[in-house]
Design an enzyme around this catalytic site. Structure first.
Site, PDB file in Angstrom:
ATOM      1  N   ASP A   1       0.874  -1.178   0.000  1.00 35.39           N
ATOM      2  CA  ASP A   1       0.000   0.000   0.000  1.00 35.39           C
ATOM      3  C   ASP A   1       0.908   1.223   0.000  1.00 35.39           C
ATOM      4  O   ASP A   1       2.100   1.132   0.311  1.00 35.39           O
ATOM      5  CB  ASP A   1      -0.911  -0.005   1.238  1.00 35.39           C
ATOM      6  N   SER A   2       0.306   2.378  -0.299  1.00 37.64           N
ATOM      7  CA  SER A   2       1.107   3.599  -0.255  1.00 37.64           C
ATOM      8  C   SER A   2       1.416   4.002   1.183  1.00 37.64           C
ATOM      9  O   SER A   2       2.380   4.728   1.416  1.00 37.64           O
ATOM     10  CB  SER A   2       0.369   4.721  -0.976  1.00 37.64           C
TER      11      SER A   2
ATOM     12  N   CYS B   1      -3.508  -1.132  -2.422  1.00 38.82           N
ATOM     13  CA  CYS B   1      -3.776   0.268  -2.765  1.00 38.82           C
ATOM     14  C   CYS B   1      -4.623   0.348  -4.051  1.00 38.82           C
ATOM     15  O   CYS B   1      -4.215  -0.145  -5.105  1.00 38.82           O
ATOM     16  CB  CYS B   1      -2.440   0.966  -2.980  1.00 38.82           C
TER      17      CYS B   1
ATOM     18  N   GLU C   1      -3.645  10.591   7.482  1.00 36.59           N
ATOM     19  CA  GLU C   1      -2.209  10.356   7.712  1.00 36.59           C
ATOM     20  C   GLU C   1      -1.604  11.394   8.662  1.00 36.59           C
ATOM     21  O   GLU C   1      -0.556  11.159   9.239  1.00 36.59           O
ATOM     22  CB  GLU C   1      -1.442  10.391   6.382  1.00 36.59           C
TER      23      GLU C   1
ATOM     24  N   CYS D   1     -10.617   3.227  -1.312  1.00 36.95           N
ATOM     25  CA  CYS D   1      -9.248   3.585  -0.932  1.00 36.95           C
ATOM     26  C   CYS D   1      -9.002   2.896   0.403  1.00 36.95           C
ATOM     27  O   CYS D   1      -9.847   2.970   1.302  1.00 36.95           O
ATOM     28  CB  CYS D   1      -9.139   5.105  -0.786  1.00 36.95           C
TER      29      CYS D   1
ATOM     30  N   HIS E   1      -7.294   3.560   2.891  1.00 40.05           N
ATOM     31  CA  HIS E   1      -7.328   4.420   4.076  1.00 40.05           C
ATOM     32  C   HIS E   1      -8.733   4.625   4.624  1.00 40.05           C
ATOM     33  O   HIS E   1      -8.922   4.850   5.807  1.00 40.05           O
ATOM     34  CB  HIS E   1      -6.745   5.799   3.748  1.00 40.05           C
TER      35      HIS E   1
HETATM   36  N1  DGL Z   1      -4.015   3.751  -0.288  1.00 39.09           N
HETATM   37  C1  DGL Z   1      -4.393   4.422  -1.483  1.00 39.09           C
HETATM   38  C2  DGL Z   1      -5.602   3.791  -2.144  1.00 39.09           C
HETATM   39  O1  DGL Z   1      -6.099   2.752  -1.713  1.00 39.09           O
HETATM   40  C3  DGL Z   1      -4.611   5.907  -1.351  1.00 39.09           C
HETATM   41  C4  DGL Z   1      -3.673   6.689  -0.527  1.00 39.09           C
HETATM   42  C5  DGL Z   1      -2.765   7.610  -1.307  1.00 39.09           C
HETATM   43  O2  DGL Z   1      -3.242   8.578  -1.919  1.00 39.09           O
HETATM   44  O3  DGL Z   1      -1.582   7.309  -1.308  1.00 39.09           O
HETATM   45  O4  DGL Z   1      -6.058   4.320  -3.139  1.00 39.09           O
END
Ligand code: DGL
Length: 281
Positions: free
Chosen positions: A7-8, A70, A155, A186, A188
């Site tokens: 993930d990011s 992600c 975040e 997403c 998050h």
């Molecule tokens: N975790 C990313 C997603 O599921 C989004 C977070 C980011 O913008 O890095 O799309």
């Protein structure tokens, strides 16, 4: 070998946690590309480059299968990673999965005809959800909403502002009475799943990927025993990030409900690859 989860940043930790709860024996390596977060506001080219590097790191750590948790990376990079990167790499027999089709399948299996999705700018701009939905069932409609402020607030400890920002994003969707099911598109946003019902009301169901990906993975393993058998079953889990902050570690501990050890990777300027860092860098 191991299962890789990429993930990011933080959101994929919820998916890692729920996979661990369902399959506590399988060995997992998690990688959060916190150095390049947020992915959601970047160009497709940049997201692809970051995603390829992250996947390459997880394969170098002996992952047989990687889940691109992600959505943004799934939208920007998954097909190219599967169709071009993998065949040309030294990891030809490994596998990469995304989260978009499994999420849509869950919404459809739930009998919903009018879907809504909130996601990052990039995920929405690629039209990946509407395009994939059209392939599965063209009778079902989907309304997309870009929600770029959510990840930075999550975040960066912006909890106080989240209810009003969520209301701003979600009210138009609800006022038009347009949707039966809201996809949290997403990773998050799974962190917000308990706050969203008070805004969208009890008649709109919510799909949170941390609740669906473990069963989809079990289903995949049932169909691909050869991959399942490659993955070690020693109940080990390791966490890597490309940039480590106190606040990330604190939230990660909160997600898991106990202290977890997060190791740092370093982006090697010569090879342009992530390598495990001997802290501090
Ligand atoms: N975790 C990313 C997603 O599921 C989004 C977070 C980011 O913008 O890095 O799309």
């Amino acid at each position: 070998m191991k299962l890789g989860i990429f993930d990011s940043g933080l959101g994929g930790l919820l998916i890692a946690k729920s996979i661990r709860e369902k399959m506590p024996d399988i060995d997992i390596i998690y990688f959060g590309d916190t150095l390049h977060l947020p992915y959601g506001n970047r160009s497709g080219k940049a997201i692809y480059a970051h995603s390829e590097r992250a996947v390459d790191f997880l394969f170098s750590q002996d992952c047989a299968l990687i889940i691109t948790a992600c959505n943004t990376a799934s939208a920007a990079a998954l097909r190219t990673l599967q169709q071009q990167y993998l065949p040309a790499s030294m990891y030809k027999n490994r596998r990469i999965l995304g989260v978009i089709v499994p999420t849509l399948e869950t919404a459809i299996d739930g009998g919903h005809k009018r879907l809504g999705i909130i996601a990052t700018n990039h995920t929405v701009e690629t039209m990946i959800y509407p395009v994939e939905l059209e392939k599965i069932d063209p009778e079902i409609s989907i309304i997309q909403k870009k929600t770029p402020l959510l990840v930075p607030l999550i975040e960066n400890g912006g909890a106080n502002w989240l209810p009003s920002v969520l209301e701003h994003y979600l009210t138009p969707m609800i006022e038009e009475d347009a949707i039966e099911c809201l996809i949290l598109g997403c990773t998050h946003y799974s962190l917000l799943k308990n706050e969203i019902p008070s805004i969208i009301g009890k008649y709109v169901s919510i799909i949170s990927q941390d609740e669906i990906i473990p069963d989809k993975l079990i289903n995949y393993f049932n169909r691909h025993q050869e991959i399942y058998e490659k993955i070690d079953k020693n109940s080990k889990i390791k966490f890597y990030v490309s940039d480590k902050t106190e606040s990330y570690c604190k939230t990660a501990d909160q997600i898991f409900g106990h202290s977890i050890n997060i190791e740092l990777t370093h982006l090697d300027p010569v090879s342009n690859k992530f390598v495990i860092a001997s802290e501090p860098i």
